[in-house]
Design a protein around this motif. Structure first.
Motif, PDB file in Angstrom:
ATOM      1  N   THR A 131       6.335 -16.380  -2.649  1.00  0.00           N
ATOM      2  CA  THR A 131       5.937 -15.211  -1.856  1.00  0.00           C
ATOM      3  C   THR A 131       6.997 -14.120  -1.918  1.00  0.00           C
ATOM      4  OG1 THR A 131       6.847 -16.238   0.158  1.00  0.00           O
ATOM      5  CG2 THR A 131       4.480 -16.529  -0.269  1.00  0.00           C
ATOM      6  N   ASP A 172       1.016  -9.273   3.601  1.00  0.00           N
ATOM      7  CA  ASP A 172       0.621 -10.618   4.009  1.00  0.00           C
ATOM      8  C   ASP A 172       1.593 -11.664   3.460  1.00  0.00           C
ATOM      9  OD1 ASP A 172      -1.568  -9.603   5.348  1.00  0.00           O
ATOM     10  OD2 ASP A 172      -2.970  -9.983   3.699  1.00  0.00           O
ATOM     11  N   LEU A 173       1.980 -11.506   2.192  1.00  0.00           N
ATOM     12  CA  LEU A 173       2.923 -12.447   1.592  1.00  0.00           C
ATOM     13  C   LEU A 173       4.307 -12.316   2.214  1.00  0.00           C
ATOM     14  CD1 LEU A 173       1.792 -12.143  -2.137  1.00  0.00           C
ATOM     15  CD2 LEU A 173       1.356 -14.039  -0.562  1.00  0.00           C
ATOM     16  N   ASP A 209      -1.419  -4.293   1.158  1.00  0.00           N
ATOM     17  CA  ASP A 209      -1.823  -5.251   2.193  1.00  0.00           C
ATOM     18  C   ASP A 209      -1.493  -6.677   1.774  1.00  0.00           C
ATOM     19  OD1 ASP A 209      -2.763  -3.274   3.854  1.00  0.00           O
ATOM     20  OD2 ASP A 209      -4.856  -3.464   3.202  1.00  0.00           O
ATOM     21  N   THR A 210      -1.742  -6.984   0.500  1.00  0.00           N
ATOM     22  CA  THR A 210      -1.414  -8.325   0.014  1.00  0.00           C
ATOM     23  C   THR A 210       0.091  -8.570   0.065  1.00  0.00           C
ATOM     24  OG1 THR A 210      -3.335  -8.364  -1.445  1.00  0.00           O
ATOM     25  CG2 THR A 210      -1.545  -9.894  -1.958  1.00  0.00           C
ATOM     26  N   SER A 211       0.870  -7.565  -0.338  1.00  0.00           N
ATOM     27  CA  SER A 211       2.322  -7.689  -0.274  1.00  0.00           C
ATOM     28  C   SER A 211       2.781  -7.913   1.160  1.00  0.00           C
ATOM     29  CB  SER A 211       2.987  -6.435  -0.853  1.00  0.00           C
ATOM     30  OG  SER A 211       4.394  -6.527  -0.757  1.00  0.00           O
ATOM     31  N   VAL A 246       0.441  -6.268  -6.819  1.00  0.00           N
ATOM     32  CA  VAL A 246      -0.529  -6.583  -5.766  1.00  0.00           C
ATOM     33  C   VAL A 246      -0.653  -5.379  -4.849  1.00  0.00           C
ATOM     34  CG1 VAL A 246      -0.039  -9.061  -5.871  1.00  0.00           C
ATOM     35  CG2 VAL A 246       1.237  -7.624  -4.263  1.00  0.00           C
ATOM     36  N   SER A 247      -1.709  -5.366  -4.056  1.00  0.00           N
ATOM     37  CA  SER A 247      -1.906  -4.253  -3.130  1.00  0.00           C
ATOM     38  C   SER A 247      -0.870  -4.295  -2.018  1.00  0.00           C
ATOM     39  CB  SER A 247      -3.307  -4.328  -2.527  1.00  0.00           C
ATOM     40  OG  SER A 247      -3.417  -5.466  -1.675  1.00  0.00           O
TER      41      SER A 247
END
Length: 213
Positions: free
Chosen positions: A114, A139-140, A135-137, A132-133
């Protein structure tokens, strides 16, 4: 069990990996939790190193030392709890030890993986975060900022267990230094050439991911 029954259960490559893993965990925790932003570049270097170490261990669990292979690490609730009621003492892996080893590798893999995509919402981001987007970044990053607590908990339990072994004059804490302990199993070879090839694969995968992605 007598001294004559001691056999080499931990091959040299696994022991080298173990201490590199422990050092890398310590360096990651220090550089990540110190609050010194100037250390974040080192944090990312150690994070990439940890990715390589996890890949090495996953592969070494397939073709490495006889007692480092993943099928041996199977553990269920019955075996786990029977250990505390005086289970087998001639097994190179205790059931809690097998569970702990798996937990540490999984947690370290999640933490390092992550981190490749994480960001600090200011200046720094992981080397693969741009793929990655946002938002994905984020979240990770949320996962990355919490998994370390599980790693610390596992490390504390691991050290406390070895302290108990030491107080009971059990030789288990020395096994990762000497490679040997009393066990009713075959002695493992070191497989040095196989270890070098595995290290090259792990290092090549990390280098390739950073260089070409």
């Amino acid at each position: 069990m007598t001294e004559s029954t001691r056999v080499k259960v931990w091959d040299w490559p696994l022991r080298v990996w173990h201490w590199l893993f422990a050092i890398c965990i310590g360096c990651l925790l220090y550089t990540g939790l110190s609050g010194d932003l100037s250390l974040l570049s080192w944090h990312m270097r150690f994070g990439c190193t940890m990715v390589g170490l996890v890949i090495f261990r996953l592969l070494w669990g397939i073709w490495g030392g006889l007692h480092a292979r993943w099928p041996i690490y199977r553990v269920g609730p019955r075996a786990f709890f029977s250990h505390f009621r005086g289970g087998r003492v001639d097994d190179p892996h205790t059931a809690p030890g097998r569970a702990m080893a798996i937990a540490m590798v999984v947690l370290a893999g999640v933490q390092a993986g992550t981190g490749l995509f994480a960001n600090d919402a200011i200046f720094n981001e992981g080397p693969l975060a741009r793929y990655v987007s946002g938002d994905t970044s984020n979240d990770l990053t949320w996962i990355h900022n919490r998994v370390f607590m599980g790693i610390i908990a596992c490390a504390v339990v691991h050290l406390l267990a070895h302290a108990v072994y030491a107080l009971r004059r059990d030789s288990t804490p020395l096994a990762m230094f000497t490679g040997s302990k009393p066990a009713d199993v075959a002695e493992t070879p070191d497989y040095w050439m196989r270890a070098l090839a595995t290290a090259a694969i792990a290092g090549g995968l990390v280098w390739g991911a950073l260089e070409y992605f």
